[in-house]
Design a protein around this motif. Structure first.
Motif, mmCIF file in Angstrom:
data_model
loop_
_atom_site.group_PDB
_atom_site.id
_atom_site.type_symbol
_atom_site.label_atom_id
_atom_site.label_comp_id
_atom_site.label_asym_id
_atom_site.label_seq_id
_atom_site.Cartn_x
_atom_site.Cartn_y
_atom_site.Cartn_z
ATOM 1 N N SER A 190 0.811 -1.217 0.000
ATOM 2 C CA SER A 190 0.000 0.000 0.000
ATOM 3 C C SER A 190 0.843 1.264 0.000
ATOM 4 C CB SER A 190 -0.914 -0.003 1.225
ATOM 5 O OG SER A 190 -0.138 -0.072 2.403
ATOM 6 N N CYS A 191 2.160 1.149 -0.028
ATOM 7 C CA CYS A 191 3.018 2.337 -0.049
ATOM 8 C C CYS A 191 3.602 2.517 -1.447
ATOM 9 C CB CYS A 191 4.128 2.202 0.982
ATOM 10 S SG CYS A 191 5.334 0.921 0.578
ATOM 11 N N PRO A 192 4.242 3.667 -1.688
ATOM 12 C CA PRO A 192 4.853 3.889 -3.012
ATOM 13 C C PRO A 192 5.937 2.864 -3.319
ATOM 14 C CG PRO A 192 4.752 5.944 -1.769
ATOM 15 C CD PRO A 192 4.378 4.846 -0.817
ATOM 16 N N VAL A 193 5.987 2.435 -4.580
ATOM 17 C CA VAL A 193 7.020 1.513 -5.046
ATOM 18 C C VAL A 193 7.885 2.241 -6.078
ATOM 19 C CG1 VAL A 193 7.503 -0.617 -6.320
ATOM 20 C CG2 VAL A 193 5.634 -0.541 -4.659
ATOM 21 N N ILE A 194 9.205 2.234 -5.868
ATOM 22 C CA ILE A 194 10.121 2.841 -6.836
ATOM 23 C C ILE A 194 10.828 1.720 -7.578
ATOM 24 C CG2 ILE A 194 12.102 4.388 -7.135
ATOM 25 C CD1 ILE A 194 11.376 5.504 -4.317
ATOM 26 N N GLY A 195 10.631 1.660 -8.872
ATOM 27 C CA GLY A 195 11.249 0.606 -9.670
ATOM 28 C C GLY A 195 12.641 1.006 -10.132
ATOM 29 N N VAL A 196 13.609 0.116 -9.973
ATOM 30 C CA VAL A 196 14.955 0.331 -10.518
ATOM 31 C C VAL A 196 15.251 -0.780 -11.510
ATOM 32 C CG1 VAL A 196 17.379 0.769 -10.004
ATOM 33 C CG2 VAL A 196 15.650 1.147 -8.232
ATOM 34 N N PRO A 197 15.115 -0.496 -12.799
ATOM 35 C CA PRO A 197 15.478 -1.519 -13.793
ATOM 36 C C PRO A 197 16.984 -1.702 -13.773
ATOM 37 C CG PRO A 197 14.930 0.557 -14.867
ATOM 38 C CD PRO A 197 14.674 0.750 -13.405
ATOM 39 N N THR A 198 17.457 -2.944 -13.879
ATOM 40 C CA THR A 198 18.905 -3.154 -13.943
ATOM 41 C C THR A 198 19.282 -3.710 -15.306
ATOM 42 O OG1 THR A 198 18.989 -5.450 -13.160
ATOM 43 C CG2 THR A 198 18.884 -3.717 -11.489
ATOM 44 N N SER A 199 20.563 -3.622 -15.606
ATOM 45 C CA SER A 199 21.060 -4.119 -16.888
ATOM 46 C C SER A 199 21.374 -5.606 -16.823
ATOM 47 C CB SER A 199 22.302 -3.324 -17.302
ATOM 48 O OG SER A 199 23.265 -3.345 -16.274
ATOM 49 N N VAL A 200 20.964 -6.276 -15.750
ATOM 50 C CA VAL A 200 21.209 -7.714 -15.628
ATOM 51 C C VAL A 200 20.412 -8.467 -16.692
ATOM 52 C CG1 VAL A 200 20.809 -9.726 -14.161
ATOM 53 C CG2 VAL A 200 21.797 -7.635 -13.190
ATOM 54 N N GLY A 201 21.073 -9.376 -17.362
ATOM 55 C CA GLY A 201 20.446 -10.152 -18.432
ATOM 56 C C GLY A 201 21.335 -10.134 -19.654
ATOM 57 N N TYR A 202 20.774 -10.450 -20.815
ATOM 58 C CA TYR A 202 21.565 -10.462 -22.042
ATOM 59 C C TYR A 202 20.612 -10.430 -23.225
ATOM 60 C CZ TYR A 202 20.276 -15.363 -21.824
ATOM 61 O OH TYR A 202 19.547 -16.520 -21.736
ATOM 62 N N GLY A 203 21.152 -10.318 -24.402
ATOM 63 C CA GLY A 203 20.335 -10.363 -25.611
ATOM 64 C C GLY A 203 19.305 -9.256 -25.646
ATOM 65 N N ALA A 204 18.041 -9.648 -25.792
ATOM 66 C CA ALA A 204 16.963 -8.676 -25.968
ATOM 67 C C ALA A 204 16.627 -7.906 -24.698
ATOM 68 C CB ALA A 204 15.722 -9.377 -26.529
ATOM 69 N N ASN A 205 17.459 -7.967 -23.677
ATOM 70 C CA ASN A 205 17.271 -7.020 -22.560
ATOM 71 C C ASN A 205 17.885 -5.678 -22.949
ATOM 72 O OD1 ASN A 205 20.068 -7.218 -22.088
ATOM 73 N ND2 ASN A 205 19.770 -7.039 -19.873
ATOM 74 N N PHE A 206 18.708 -5.673 -24.013
ATOM 75 C CA PHE A 206 19.295 -4.442 -24.536
ATOM 76 C C PHE A 206 19.784 -3.526 -23.423
ATOM 77 C CE2 PHE A 206 16.437 -5.722 -28.121
ATOM 78 C CZ PHE A 206 17.457 -6.093 -28.959
ATOM 79 N N GLU A 207 20.652 -4.082 -22.580
ATOM 80 C CA GLU A 207 21.324 -3.305 -21.516
ATOM 81 C C GLU A 207 20.346 -2.694 -20.519
ATOM 82 O OE1 GLU A 207 24.682 -3.248 -21.462
ATOM 83 O OE2 GLU A 207 24.630 -4.568 -23.220
#
Lengths: 249, 249, 249, 249, 249, 249, 249, 249
Positions: A190-207
């Motif tokens: 029920s509180c604010p959520v701050i999303g932090v996308p990371t560059s973890v992954g490969y291929g079509a995650n495109f950094e």
């Protein structure tokens, strides 16, 4: 500095014309040639200026810290600082280094930790970004709960930690790959959520692009997003909310 | 047709040289000028050629259906067919139209439905893509379970329908926006999950790109992906698996 | 764990309330601080949790394997593991390393290989991705046929190997550059085709984007796609289908 | 015009200084204000200037055609001309309109058709692009063979038409979706293949990007590419090759 | 091999059924496990198979060359071959290495050079791509004219070399940055122009994307495009045209 | 050279036919094989040709400088020159090296500095790009004012330096990340603002794309943009304006 | 207003403290609720605020113009104004409409035209963007020369108009497709060139991206770029330069 | 519902096993076939489920509202609702419509407005997005201050309104084009800033991408971002913060 509350105070008669003009003359920053240190930020925003370490030489960083030290500042955050550059400056300034967070804190001083911010991550590889947020939050005086490696491919792991998460004032969701963690958390708390996308992954995650777009398109309400891998930005923003909520308690 | 099992049979002595050459001469397709109908597909893949309706005139579609009808084919799928074009051809061929699925089935004939494929969607707006998959599956002879509007922003809705999903042979996860549904389902069920990203959303979903990238980067194993809004493709692929699993039961 | 078949069993009276609650208390994962190992996955999906090696330290991997070993698990897949990190852990765990596949298998144990999965590649440079799929499949207990370097620029090479391909339960098509192999195979075989775009190529292949888009837009039905270079994902998905088809034989 | 063979001729003494300067004075184009018609192109390249119809008003087109007619030109190609604009100009100039090709030919005159160019397409929906190439080629005096709807999902259809294709001087491969046709043809024929990616498809074809990238990354040698949907460009280029080959026969 | 002229010949009675079937049995390629060498290409296209060196080990390349040598082939092109890998194989095969072109030619043999292909480049940095085209062309038996560093920012340099360019049968325009050279040449010469965008530049050239898009959108007719930095592809295509034009002379 | 003012002069009778033809014969560039040095640029544009160092060997650069030196040229700019390559050529030509700007100036000679160009940067990390612009400007004879590290996150730092900026003839705004500096300056000053987006930042800055797009979409009028990190380009353009304005004073 | 020269004047003693504070109180803009009209711009930049018509209702535009009229302003530019909206406001304000430029000028008044700006376009379809620049320039008091449809596919057309272009103070190069015109002009003239990429074209021009990237990567020095189709922006910037150059004459 | 606080309460003995199981049985949502209304959200998050109007038929919306009305809910937000669909449903439900915000509120009821959220926009064209945020905030019970059309091209307009902004608990920065407003506000205020990039602009704004990337890369700390044009998302998130801060006052 005239571009802030000063105008109001002046209109309200709280400060005189003479005071206003003296403010104009005493610009609250210091020009080192290669850097203009913003000493007004503490007045304006309640926090020291942060030193963004990337792209700065050891010499420049020491110069900035020395100047800030001379102004009596403590707990100065130096972000995106490689171990190598820290080793160059370690003997010349008083600082502790958090290696996984790539952060140094100059003139460190114990602070009281208030409220609660939960940092939740999708996988073990997101740890450096999580710790960047955590060290930022703790240095700025916030209590932090870490819940790592609870990505959505095994929901029961996340659900089992829910009670550590649901009473936070803010949740930071750190995830790479498909970044679904932010949406799932957005639907659960029920509180604010701050999303932090990371560059973890490969291929079509495109950094980090995949997680970034996913978080921006969260079907759950109550989610905002910072730049890819920007643990510091999420920590700083969460600190603003957590402290504002605690101030009035 | 030589490019298939024929070679094996020839090597194994099951067919003679003469038979092989006769096959070469009788190309199993029909050339209408604007279209080359592939009558060999049924032999090769077990299903009729599908008519992709988009970009074809009413005249062309009627021509193709008439030719296929003359070959005695039933349950001919015509996908991506607008209501407007269907109305033009409605009186000239024997067909039923599924409006939300934008599919017509020419020479419709009741078929036995085997196995189970679950189609799960994130939101109400994904319905046309879901129905494209569902009508494809049912026409090809598969039993279908529909579980719609159970996106990850309210996980309890999805969990409450889990028992309808977990005993399927294949699950199709249809979602736009952040497309997290595929990953979450991938982590919950033990059968293959086919993700269908949809163009539902706006702004940084970039016409379905956000869901597409998210599904391609699923942190859960057991997920593959088809083109944006490609309900037909997911249905056809799911049918292949479901029928292969059932054949041996 | 309540989010699965348990609910059905409870509704059906197969498990009691007390049993259900005990399940809730005993969360089937183990928290190592940096990792939450999902021991429920084997129950839920029939396979061990996979260790994604990239971005993990040797210390972390050894810790996870030790914990899984203590639970009696065998044939533990560690994917995306560099030779360098494997050398660091080689003496501390019982594992074999497949260098071209960049996979280690801890506590290896011979398993029976069932069914047939064909792995077909466009060129010699796609070999590491192919082997990632192959080792995954074999470790999970599937029989594999390898048909490498038969790209569409010399169709007769592909046609000559067709008899090795057409009797598989699943085909994995691995190709970089224009990725046409997936479409061509999709038109030739009657089983599901899983396309794996690779980053092989240069310039306007944009690190695998050309093959990814091509495979997503396959004009042949019966093709789905995994992430660029994701041999593991294709292997895991193919294993699901192959084993489901074989189970009922 | 001095920027061409003139320089050589001058060096070789074939033209005098006076002739050279007269050429400089008589610029071989005509300025209509909104257009500068290039009458030198015929000398330089052997073909009339082409009128690109898109974005031009009926008034402008009539003006240009009238001016070219006054110079005695025939078989003037007007490309990308909508039916609507053609209807506006139909009574005012002498022209025939090829609707599926969206081309008008002003002052049409029968020409001898030489050599052979094969136009091969993946699907029925690619027809307008094919016809743009075909009408361009025929107007410029080339013999054309059309082989439509022989995409790679049913290879036997393509193989069955191979004898119509293999004796061409140039092949134009027109395909949308995954654009595999160009690579497959590049591997089968011994003459140059010009790939024309089309915008046919949806979703992750991104308006033709998938076919464009695929064709640029063709694993077969002997393939070059023009802009998406650019049937005219492919036809013009093919005409250059076909006529050069025939000239020497 | 049946997928080519053989069908025609068979229809025309030129080859018997027995001959046809023998062809089917003797697949004209050799399977080395890691590679399927296409020996049919020479029959089909008139040129040897090209070895794409990138991503192949020294061992693999030597194996392929040895096999081709055993078939009596000469002038075998090995493209994208680093100096380092060439040094590993230099003593084991008979080959010359063109360093700036990154090409080795195994079993080199002097060939007659016919016709003329002009290679024109925008800048000095484009030289490796130019030389890849040039060595390809010369090895395949074409005469080549090199005109380097004549980009459009100093048009007089290009105009001064025009007489070396205008009598070629094909022009290859190699340019990075804005890639304008292809359009400008397309407007000046009367033969086909093949544009090769290069990755030369920085920032918003996005690794060659700027030149690629520019060349695809050439306002001049008579221009087609190959992949970024694909000097080999341009050379091979140009050779096809040049030799076809010369054959009939 | 005929493609410039010569035509006018010829029309006006200022030069004779004979003179014109002699010009045609004496092409004002020198062909070194790998480079065509444009000696006409000085006549045409008032500045020497610039040597773009990236991708050139030490040998090539020395060759070009020697040739230009033989023509008596001074203050020859060599941009994008790494320290390493400069060290190779340092003893062979007469040149000074500006390390932070990655520029060498061959045959340096003191020039008078006219007018005023202000270079304003967002952060300390933008310094190399700023200095590339500054050294370019100073070498071309312009006076430069440097105002560094005054990004929009602390507006008072920028406002405090406004008096150093507002009397310039041109302002160069150098910024990475969100690139807001160009818009803010565009709203504050009355002279042209040239935006230089830099690649400073990480994640969704996509190597400078964020700043590039921001500057192209400036809501303030009077802003144009150069390529990412192109300090030289901004400096050269600013020099054109500054000197034109000064010429008439 | 304090954020400009006022600070200098105050430091220099030219204005008193009282004057400074009065300035602070009298904010030079007017708040209409939906718009804050910037009346300070004329003081700050020498030109009126421009009304960006797109996305504004007729009511809003009339309101803004009325307010500006009441302040005595003339020659008010309203850009991106559709014919339809102009027709709604035509009777209510005093304005002339330039249809091809999509610009209205309210309270039009004849102004003296100084200097010279050349607007050069690649094709007839670029005309609206050219006219947007031209009307902007003329309304702001600059003399304009129009040279349209002289794209690089027929260089002699451009060379023939060179004498109209080379004596301008600024050149605006307007081109779609491959945008080569900016580079070619940048190499020919000695004054600043402002590139305006247009969205003219189709397919891989991606709505102007091809021309934008090409112009940003110009190999010729002296070129800067504005947003796609931004004729106004180029005109405004060119006016700044042209007038600065003329002021000192 | 078990996935929330229930687990804690159960562990703490606050709820019995029987109560827990009853919760499991009574899933707090209602299945309408086309929609699963989440009635648990109010318990979980304190707000009603929001109806996303886009892509839903009038019939579906009325059905959902009727169901929610039967549950006694008030102030139901229906976002992205076109005027046309609202007109269809206007007579069938009790709702007010905010046209510029494209929001309907069903069963509207006056609520107390607490705290303060400032909505600041760059231009008049951003108004619909601003109003979407404002109506969301006011319906959820927050006081709102609107400061529109104060973009960074005229900073004094923004500075003049600073006193209305600086005492807010949250600031929402709405801007298209270069989106600099978020960074500038982030540097001026001490509370959290939520950036809303809008699709306002043209050309290289790529439908809002320029502002989105700019805001994600803000050099000022304390800024997070929502999807392009997502006024609702920003309003909802701001409401969470504002109400949390006020709750403790």
């Amino acid at each position: 500095m005239i571009d802030l509350k000063t105008l109001e105070d002046f209109k309200a008669g709280k400060i005189s014309e003479e005071q206003l003009l003296n403010m104009l003359k005493a610009a609250p920053f210091e020009d080192l040639g290669y850097a203009n240190i913003d000493y007004h930020r503490k007045l304006r925003q309640g926090e020291n200026e942060i030193i963004y370490g990337q792209g700065k030489t050891a010499e420049q960083i020491v110069g900035i810290v020395d100047n800030m030290t001379a102004h009596g500042l403590e707990n100065i955050l130096i972000t995106r600082l490689s171990k190598q550059v820290f080793d160059e400056i370690a003997g010349r300034i008083n600082a502790v280094y958090y290696e996984s967070a790539r952060i140094a804190v100059a003139n460190p001083k114990e602070t009281k930790k208030v409220g609660k911010v939960a940092i939740v991550s999708g996988g073990t590889s997101d740890l450096p970004v999580c710790e960047e947020a955590a060290v930022t939050l703790e240095t700025l005086g916030n209590a932090v709960t870490r819940v790592y490696d609870v990505g959505v491919s095994g929901l029961h792991r996340l659900l089992a930690h829910l009670d550590e998460i649901t009473d936070a004032n803010v949740v930071i969701a750190v995830a790479g790959m498909e970044g679904a963690l932010a949406s799932v958390l957005g639907g659960l708390v029920s509180c604010p959520v701050i999303g932090v996308p990371t560059s973890v992954g490969y291929g079509a995650n495109f950094e980090g692009l995949s997680a970034l777009l996913a978080m921006l398109n969260s079907c759950a309400s109550g989610v905002t997003v910072v730049n890819i891998d920007n643990g510091f930005g999420a920590g700083y923003f969460a600190s603003m909310i957590n402290k504002a909520v605690c101030k009035n308690k």
